[in-house]
Scaffold this active site. Sequence first.
Site, short mmCIF file in Angstrom:
data_model
loop_
_atom_site.label_atom_id
_atom_site.label_comp_id
_atom_site.label_asym_id
_atom_site.label_seq_id
_atom_site.Cartn_x
_atom_site.Cartn_y
_atom_site.Cartn_z
N GLU A 257 36.01 10.97 33.69
CA GLU A 257 36.17 9.97 34.76
C GLU A 257 37.59 9.97 35.33
O GLU A 257 38.04 8.97 35.90
CB GLU A 257 35.82 8.56 34.23
CG GLU A 257 34.44 8.41 33.61
CD GLU A 257 33.27 8.64 34.55
OE1 GLU A 257 33.50 8.87 35.77
OE2 GLU A 257 32.12 8.63 34.07
N HIS B 234 37.83 1.84 30.86
CA HIS B 234 36.38 1.90 31.03
C HIS B 234 35.72 1.83 29.66
O HIS B 234 36.10 2.58 28.75
CB HIS B 234 35.99 3.19 31.74
CG HIS B 234 34.51 3.46 31.72
ND1 HIS B 234 33.58 2.58 32.22
CD2 HIS B 234 33.80 4.50 31.22
CE1 HIS B 234 32.36 3.09 32.05
NE2 HIS B 234 32.47 4.25 31.44
N HIS C 245 31.79 0.40 27.44
CA HIS C 245 30.35 0.12 27.53
C HIS C 245 30.05 -1.20 26.80
O HIS C 245 29.48 -1.18 25.71
CB HIS C 245 29.56 1.28 26.92
CG HIS C 245 29.74 2.60 27.61
ND1 HIS C 245 29.33 3.81 27.09
CD2 HIS C 245 30.30 2.91 28.83
CE1 HIS C 245 29.63 4.79 27.93
NE2 HIS C 245 30.23 4.28 28.98
N GLU D 245 37.33 -20.25 30.59
CA GLU D 245 38.37 -19.22 30.73
C GLU D 245 38.07 -18.21 31.84
O GLU D 245 39.00 -17.68 32.45
CB GLU D 245 38.46 -18.39 29.44
CG GLU D 245 39.10 -19.08 28.27
CD GLU D 245 40.59 -19.24 28.46
OE1 GLU D 245 40.99 -20.37 28.71
OE2 GLU D 245 41.32 -18.25 28.39
N HIS E 173 25.45 0.89 33.02
CA HIS E 173 26.36 1.86 32.41
C HIS E 173 27.52 1.17 31.65
O HIS E 173 27.67 1.35 30.46
CB HIS E 173 26.90 2.83 33.48
CG HIS E 173 27.84 3.86 32.96
ND1 HIS E 173 27.87 5.16 33.41
CD2 HIS E 173 28.82 3.79 32.02
CE1 HIS E 173 28.80 5.84 32.76
NE2 HIS E 173 29.39 5.02 31.91
O1 2HA Z 1 31.63 9.51 28.14
O2 2HA Z 1 31.89 6.70 29.34
O3 2HA Z 1 31.36 7.29 31.85
C1 2HA Z 1 32.63 8.82 28.78
C2 2HA Z 1 32.02 7.85 29.67
C3 2HA Z 1 31.54 8.32 30.97
ZN ZN Z 2 30.90 5.38 30.61
#
Ligand code: 2HA
Ligand code: ZN
Length: 289
Positions: free
Chosen positions: A122, A145, A147, A175, A216
Site C-alpha cells: 500500500e 492501516h 483491519h 469521546e 477491508h
Molecule cells: O496485507 O493490509 O491492504 C497488507 C494489507 C493490504
Molecule cells: Zn489491508
Amino acid sequence: MKVIDAEFAQNFFRMCQDGFDRGWHERNGGNLSYRIKPEELEDIREDLGHYEGSLQTGEWKEIGTSVPFLAGEYFMVTGSGKFFRNVELAPKKNVCIIELDETGRKYRIVWGLCAGGRPTSELPTHLMNLEVVKKRDPGIRVVYHCHPTNLIALTYVLPLDEEIFTREIYEMATECPIVFPEGIGIVPWMLCGGRDIGVATSEKMKTQDICIWAHHGAFACGHDFDETFGLMHTAEKGAEVLVKVMSMTDTKRQTITPEMFRQLNEPFGVHINERFLYDKKPGAKIGER
Ligand code: 2HA
Ligand code: ZN
C-alpha cells in the site's frame, strides 16, 4: 545512532505490536508509515546506506504514483508481506527506511528489510496520504492501516454513507466526536494495493483523519504514534459498542442528541462538523436518518 535505538523507531515498532495485540493485524494485514523529521534523520544518518550488509543503497524503483511534495524525504515503512507480529522481535527484517528521489516518483531502500523484500503493497496510498496531510498540516507524519474487526463488521450493515456511519459511531462514545470532529471518511470496496484506491483515500484525508475501506479495514493519520493509534482505538471502541447495541436491538431507548454533541464544542475546543448532527426522524432505527 543506530536506527533501532532512535525514539521514533522504537515508537514505530511498539505501535506495530500494539496493533497486533488488539487483533488488527492477522497474518500480514496492515501497514504503517512515518515521515522522518530532519533532526531525526541527522541522528541516524551514519546507520543508513547499509543495505544487505554492504555500504550501498538499494536501486531506485517506481513508487507507482507521484508525490512531488514529499520529494527527497525519508520514511520508515513496514515491509510487504511482513507480519506486524514480528516487527518488535526483528525490526530490521520487517521494516525499512526509504528515501524518495527529487521528482517524488521513485524510492530506494536505505535501511532495513535485511533479508530482502520491498515496502508495503500500500505504498502508493501511504505516500499519497502523507502528501495531502502534510499540505494541510506539516506536523502530521504518521499514516496507519489496519483491519479493526468491528469497524469492518459495520460496513456490512450500515449504509456506506459517511454522515450516517459517523453519526452512529458518535452516539456510542462521547469521546468519538471530540477525537474525530470531521468524522469518518468512507471509500467503497475497491481493489487494494494500487494507485486508484490511494487517490480515493487521499481525497478523504484532505479533510478527515480517519477513513474506512469498506469490507477491508481503515486508515488513520496523526502527528505522532500515540495520537494515530489512539484515534483508531477510539473509533474501533465506538464501533464495538455499536456492534453490541445492534446485537440487542435495532432501536435505541435513549442516546446522545445533536444538542448534547454541540455542548462539547466549547469546553473541548473542537468544532464537530454539523453535517453529522442532522435531526433524525422520530423512531428512526439504527442506520436510518
Ligand atoms: O496485507 O493490509 O491492504 C497488507 C494489507 C493490504
Ligand atoms: Zn489491508
